[in-house]
Design a protein around this motif. Structure first.
Motif, PDB file in Angstrom:
ATOM      1  N   HIS A 244      14.518  -5.522  10.023  1.00  0.00           N
ATOM      2  CA  HIS A 244      15.329  -5.966  11.159  1.00  0.00           C
ATOM      3  C   HIS A 244      16.381  -4.909  11.520  1.00  0.00           C
ATOM      4  O   HIS A 244      16.597  -4.637  12.715  1.00  0.00           O
ATOM      5  CB  HIS A 244      16.020  -7.290  10.824  1.00  0.00           C
ATOM      6  CG  HIS A 244      16.826  -7.849  11.953  1.00  0.00           C
ATOM      7  ND1 HIS A 244      16.244  -8.407  13.077  1.00  0.00           N
ATOM      8  CD2 HIS A 244      18.182  -7.916  12.154  1.00  0.00           C
ATOM      9  CE1 HIS A 244      17.195  -8.803  13.907  1.00  0.00           C
ATOM     10  NE2 HIS A 244      18.372  -8.516  13.369  1.00  0.00           N
ATOM     11  N   ILE A 245      17.029  -4.333  10.505  1.00  0.00           N
ATOM     12  CA  ILE A 245      18.018  -3.287  10.775  1.00  0.00           C
ATOM     13  C   ILE A 245      17.364  -2.124  11.520  1.00  0.00           C
ATOM     14  O   ILE A 245      17.915  -1.595  12.499  1.00  0.00           O
ATOM     15  CB  ILE A 245      18.663  -2.789   9.468  1.00  0.00           C
ATOM     16  CG1 ILE A 245      19.488  -3.895   8.805  1.00  0.00           C
ATOM     17  CG2 ILE A 245      19.527  -1.556   9.724  1.00  0.00           C
ATOM     18  CD1 ILE A 245      20.731  -4.290   9.570  1.00  0.00           C
ATOM     19  N   LEU A 246      16.177  -1.719  11.089  1.00  0.00           N
ATOM     20  CA  LEU A 246      15.472  -0.621  11.753  1.00  0.00           C
ATOM     21  C   LEU A 246      15.082  -1.012  13.180  1.00  0.00           C
ATOM     22  O   LEU A 246      15.214  -0.208  14.113  1.00  0.00           O
ATOM     23  CB  LEU A 246      14.226  -0.228  10.956  1.00  0.00           C
ATOM     24  CG  LEU A 246      14.482   0.395   9.581  1.00  0.00           C
ATOM     25  CD1 LEU A 246      13.170   0.717   8.884  1.00  0.00           C
ATOM     26  CD2 LEU A 246      15.320   1.667   9.711  1.00  0.00           C
ATOM     27  N   LYS A 247      14.635  -2.234  13.362  1.00  0.00           N
ATOM     28  CA  LYS A 247      14.230  -2.707  14.686  1.00  0.00           C
ATOM     29  C   LYS A 247      15.403  -2.731  15.656  1.00  0.00           C
ATOM     30  O   LYS A 247      15.252  -2.411  16.844  1.00  0.00           O
ATOM     31  CB  LYS A 247      13.619  -4.108  14.562  1.00  0.00           C
ATOM     32  CG  LYS A 247      13.178  -4.713  15.892  1.00  0.00           C
ATOM     33  CD  LYS A 247      12.621  -6.113  15.673  1.00  0.00           C
ATOM     34  CE  LYS A 247      12.236  -6.755  16.997  1.00  0.00           C
ATOM     35  NZ  LYS A 247      11.709  -8.140  16.787  1.00  0.00           N
ATOM     36  N   MET A 248      16.569  -3.108  15.145  1.00  0.00           N
ATOM     37  CA  MET A 248      17.750  -3.233  15.996  1.00  0.00           C
ATOM     38  C   MET A 248      18.512  -1.918  16.153  1.00  0.00           C
ATOM     39  O   MET A 248      19.497  -1.859  16.897  1.00  0.00           O
ATOM     40  CB  MET A 248      18.698  -4.290  15.396  1.00  0.00           C
ATOM     41  CG  MET A 248      18.099  -5.690  15.311  1.00  0.00           C
ATOM     42  SD  MET A 248      17.650  -6.358  16.929  1.00  0.00           S
ATOM     43  CE  MET A 248      19.284  -6.608  17.629  1.00  0.00           C
ATOM     44  N   SER A 249      18.066  -0.861  15.471  1.00  0.00           N
ATOM     45  CA  SER A 249      18.791   0.409  15.499  1.00  0.00           C
ATOM     46  C   SER A 249      19.050   0.938  16.910  1.00  0.00           C
ATOM     47  O   SER A 249      20.156   1.427  17.185  1.00  0.00           O
ATOM     48  CB  SER A 249      18.051   1.456  14.670  1.00  0.00           C
ATOM     49  OG  SER A 249      18.046   1.106  13.307  1.00  0.00           O
ATOM     50  N   PRO A 250      18.067   0.873  17.832  1.00  0.00           N
ATOM     51  CA  PRO A 250      18.339   1.397  19.179  1.00  0.00           C
ATOM     52  C   PRO A 250      19.490   0.679  19.891  1.00  0.00           C
ATOM     53  O   PRO A 250      20.125   1.255  20.783  1.00  0.00           O
ATOM     54  CB  PRO A 250      17.014   1.170  19.917  1.00  0.00           C
ATOM     55  CG  PRO A 250      15.985   1.161  18.841  1.00  0.00           C
ATOM     56  CD  PRO A 250      16.651   0.481  17.681  1.00  0.00           C
ATOM     57  N   GLN A 251      19.765  -0.567  19.508  1.00  0.00           N
ATOM     58  CA  GLN A 251      20.857  -1.305  20.133  1.00  0.00           C
ATOM     59  C   GLN A 251      22.209  -0.985  19.502  1.00  0.00           C
ATOM     60  O   GLN A 251      23.251  -1.380  20.032  1.00  0.00           O
ATOM     61  CB  GLN A 251      20.590  -2.810  20.040  1.00  0.00           C
ATOM     62  CG  GLN A 251      19.344  -3.253  20.788  1.00  0.00           C
ATOM     63  CD  GLN A 251      19.167  -4.759  20.798  1.00  0.00           C
ATOM     64  OE1 GLN A 251      20.143  -5.513  20.764  1.00  0.00           O
ATOM     65  NE2 GLN A 251      17.925  -5.219  20.846  1.00  0.00           N
ATOM     66  N   ASP A 252      22.194  -0.265  18.360  1.00  0.00           N
ATOM     67  CA  ASP A 252      23.417   0.208  17.710  1.00  0.00           C
ATOM     68  C   ASP A 252      24.392  -0.937  17.459  1.00  0.00           C
ATOM     69  O   ASP A 252      25.583  -0.839  17.757  1.00  0.00           O
ATOM     70  CB  ASP A 252      24.073   1.280  18.583  1.00  0.00           C
ATOM     71  CG  ASP A 252      25.066   2.137  17.804  1.00  0.00           C
ATOM     72  OD1 ASP A 252      25.079   2.012  16.558  1.00  0.00           O
ATOM     73  OD2 ASP A 252      25.812   2.890  18.428  1.00  0.00           O
ATOM     74  N   LYS A 253      23.888  -2.041  16.887  1.00  0.00           N
ATOM     75  CA  LYS A 253      24.737  -3.210  16.668  1.00  0.00           C
ATOM     76  C   LYS A 253      25.474  -3.183  15.343  1.00  0.00           C
ATOM     77  O   LYS A 253      26.652  -3.508  15.270  1.00  0.00           O
ATOM     78  CB  LYS A 253      23.901  -4.488  16.763  1.00  0.00           C
ATOM     79  CG  LYS A 253      23.562  -4.897  18.192  1.00  0.00           C
ATOM     80  CD  LYS A 253      22.996  -6.303  18.214  1.00  0.00           C
ATOM     81  CE  LYS A 253      22.843  -6.803  19.648  1.00  0.00           C
ATOM     82  NZ  LYS A 253      22.368  -8.200  19.690  1.00  0.00           N
TER      83      LYS A 253
END
Length: 261
Positions: A152-161
């Motif tokens: 999940h962290i990798l998936k959300m990386s582009p959103q820089d959350k």
């Protein structure tokens, strides 16, 4: 004096400073209370150009960022003459996410001639060592949840959350935002069978803002009803590891730094 420590909140600046034979030049952001170190000089975003000039005059060649720093607003009325030429770069940085803004800051220091070194390079013993720190071991469900959290962290990386999330029985129930890990955990209430996972985003610079946990993390995880705290070995800073393990054991939590994933 060759290294300047850009110090923020928390214990990391003092821990990094304590590993150095020669005390660093400590630079504190105006309005941020430091712990365990005293600022030799203070600055703000609007005077960063003057800071860069002063660091050069003092013979600084390396810069290390350590501790929490919020992304500050830019007050045009406080911009000094040395900083005015940097405003376009500031505006570009402030429009990006946290990681993008940090990359711009690193680029600015490097363009000025300083080498930016990560806290883990100065104090490598702070990096999470692979294995179980306490006495409670992860079970199969926790290992599966850790895998789901890392994905999940990798998936959300582009959103820089953020660099942390909470997973329970394969489901992501919370994701860190700019407020930080403690705020995420405090908002949770009570999560049955959940874990806190912390690890770097995809492509994240290791020069600045590596994920960090400390003893208080385990108190917050316990208060949220979680079963454990899982980090990626070699990619997360652990402040006061012995105390972290003791807090984990006291709360009956797993403290696991997973390797090989």
């Amino acid at each position: 004096m060759t290294l300047a420590l850009i110090a923020g909140r928390g214990d990391l600046p003092a821990l990094v400073s304590s590993t150095l034979k020669t005390p660093p030049l400590v630079c504190g952001y105006e309005g941020i209370a430091l712990s365990g170190v005293s600022a030799d000089m203070t600055f703000r975003l609007e005077t960063l150009g003057t800071l860069l000039l002063e660091l050069g005059k003092r013979g600084v060649t390396q810069v290390c960022f350590a501790g929490g720093l919020d992304r500050p607003p830019l007050d045009p009325s406080k911009i000094d003459a040395e900083t005015a030429p940097l405003v376009p770069m500031f505006m570009q940085a402030l429009q990006k996410g946290d990681d993008g803004a940090l990359r711009v800051v690193v680029e600015l220091f490097e363009k000025t001639g300083f080498k930016v070194v990560g806290a883990h390079e100065v104090a490598p013993d702070l990096l999470a060592q692979g294995g179980v720190y306490g006495t409670v071991w992860p079970d199969a469900q926790m290992r599966a949840d850790a895998e789901a959290a890392a994905e999940h962290i990798l998936k959300m990386s582009p959103q820089d959350k953020g660099q942390a999330c909470v997973v329970a029985n394969g489901k992501v129930v919370a994701m860190e935002d700019q407020r930080g890990t403690d705020a995420m955990l405090n908002d949770l209430g009570n999560v049955v069978d959940g874990i806190l996972f912390k690890g770097p985003k995809a492509g994240q610079s290791r020069q600045i803002d590596l994920p960090t946990i400390g003893p208080e993390t385990f108190d917050s995880a316990h208060n949220a009803g979680l079963r454990g705290v899982v980090v990626d070995a070699g990619d997360v800073l652990v402040l006061h590891p012995r105390e972290c393990a003791a807090r984990a054991d006291a709360h009956g939590l797993v403290f696991w730094a997973r390797t090989g994933e």
